[in-house]
Design a protein around this motif. Structure first.
Motif, mmCIF file in Angstrom:
data_model
loop_
_atom_site.group_PDB
_atom_site.id
_atom_site.type_symbol
_atom_site.label_atom_id
_atom_site.label_comp_id
_atom_site.label_asym_id
_atom_site.label_seq_id
_atom_site.Cartn_x
_atom_site.Cartn_y
_atom_site.Cartn_z
ATOM 1 N N ILE A 26 0.860 -1.184 0.000
ATOM 2 C CA ILE A 26 0.000 0.000 0.000
ATOM 3 C C ILE A 26 0.899 1.237 0.000
ATOM 4 O O ILE A 26 1.785 1.366 0.844
ATOM 5 C CB ILE A 26 -0.922 0.010 1.246
ATOM 6 N N PRO A 27 0.681 2.189 -0.933
ATOM 7 C CA PRO A 27 1.560 3.361 -1.012
ATOM 8 C C PRO A 27 1.253 4.385 0.074
ATOM 9 O O PRO A 27 0.183 4.369 0.701
ATOM 10 C CB PRO A 27 1.254 3.930 -2.401
ATOM 11 N N LEU A 28 2.192 5.307 0.258
ATOM 12 C CA LEU A 28 1.939 6.474 1.106
ATOM 13 C C LEU A 28 0.749 7.233 0.549
ATOM 14 O O LEU A 28 0.568 7.309 -0.671
ATOM 15 C CB LEU A 28 3.158 7.404 1.111
ATOM 16 N N ASP A 29 -0.037 7.840 1.441
ATOM 17 C CA ASP A 29 -1.115 8.692 0.934
ATOM 18 C C ASP A 29 -0.575 10.108 0.679
ATOM 19 O O ASP A 29 0.562 10.432 1.058
ATOM 20 C CB ASP A 29 -2.332 8.662 1.857
ATOM 21 N N ALA A 30 -1.374 10.929 0.033
ATOM 22 C CA ALA A 30 -0.923 12.271 -0.368
ATOM 23 C C ALA A 30 -0.553 13.121 0.840
ATOM 24 O O ALA A 30 0.439 13.874 0.803
ATOM 25 C CB ALA A 30 -2.007 12.960 -1.193
ATOM 26 N N GLU A 31 -1.306 13.008 1.923
ATOM 27 C CA GLU A 31 -1.008 13.794 3.126
ATOM 28 C C GLU A 31 0.345 13.392 3.719
ATOM 29 O O GLU A 31 1.134 14.241 4.139
ATOM 30 C CB GLU A 31 -2.115 13.612 4.164
ATOM 31 N N ALA A 32 0.630 12.093 3.740
ATOM 32 C CA ALA A 32 1.923 11.629 4.262
ATOM 33 C C ALA A 32 3.064 12.166 3.417
ATOM 34 O O ALA A 32 4.072 12.642 3.950
ATOM 35 C CB ALA A 32 1.962 10.102 4.294
#
Length: 194
Positions: A26-32
């Motif tokens: 699962i990739p990092l989300d935009a906020e992270a």
């Protein structure tokens, strides 16, 4: 003595939803990504050898905060949660018939269905640690960190851990042969100059 600094990857959509990620990439989300772009390694750690799990959330965290490509190593991949991956921890806790229990009560040998116990993860990690040549950073996962920190503190997965893993901090283990010692206070990542 070799120092190994452990850094947990940034948030993903599954982290925020309370889903068990394990080896699912699962990739990092935009906020992270945005939050991590404001941080960097402390000066004392910028020349350390940079490693990460091959999973994108860890490798991308390493690239963002260190500004360079990490050496990825499969030894650092997250613990295999087997049939529990993708499930919601809260829902799993509510069903007494599924065998789920929090990792703090597993001991070294408890294994999720089709998964991996902490001892197997430790057996995978110790040879990796033994080959380190100098100060190193491993950007990895909470399961990997728990096992390495348990090794350094003597914790047996038998109740509350003697450490609390937070994001954006380096947890530093001092290693002299078979003697591992966790430094008392983690070191925070620092603000990137604007």
């Amino acid at each position: 003595m070799i120092r190994l600094a452990l850094l947990r990857h940034g948030h993903t959509e599954w982290n925020r939803a309370g889903r068990i990620q394990g080896r699912t990439d699962i990739p990092l989300d935009a906020e992270a990504k945005h939050d991590l772009s404001k941080l960097m390694l402390p000066t004392a750690w910028q020349e350390a050898t940079l490693f990460s799990s091959p999973l994108s959330r860890a490798a991308d965290t390493a690239r963002i905060v260190a500004g360079k490509e990490p050496h990825t190593d499969p030894a650092l991949i997250e613990m295999n949660w087997g049939a529990w991956e993708g499930k919601f921890g809260k829902e799993m806790r509510a069903d007494p018939d599924n065998g789920y229990r929090d990792i703090e009560t597993w001991g070294w040998d408890y294994t999720p269905p089709d998964g991996e116990p902490p001892l197997a993860l430790l057996n995978r990690l110790e040879p990796w640690v033994a080959q380190l040549q100098g100060d190193s950073i491993a950007v990895c996962h909470i399961g990997v960190m728990r096992v390495l920190l348990a090794r350094a503190t003597g914790w047996q997965f038998d109740g509350p851990a003697p450490f609390q893993i937070k994001r954006n901090r380096l947890y530093i283990i001092e290693i002299t042969g078979k003697d591992w010692h966790l430094q008392n206070e983690p070191v925070r990542l620092v603000a990137r100059p604007t």
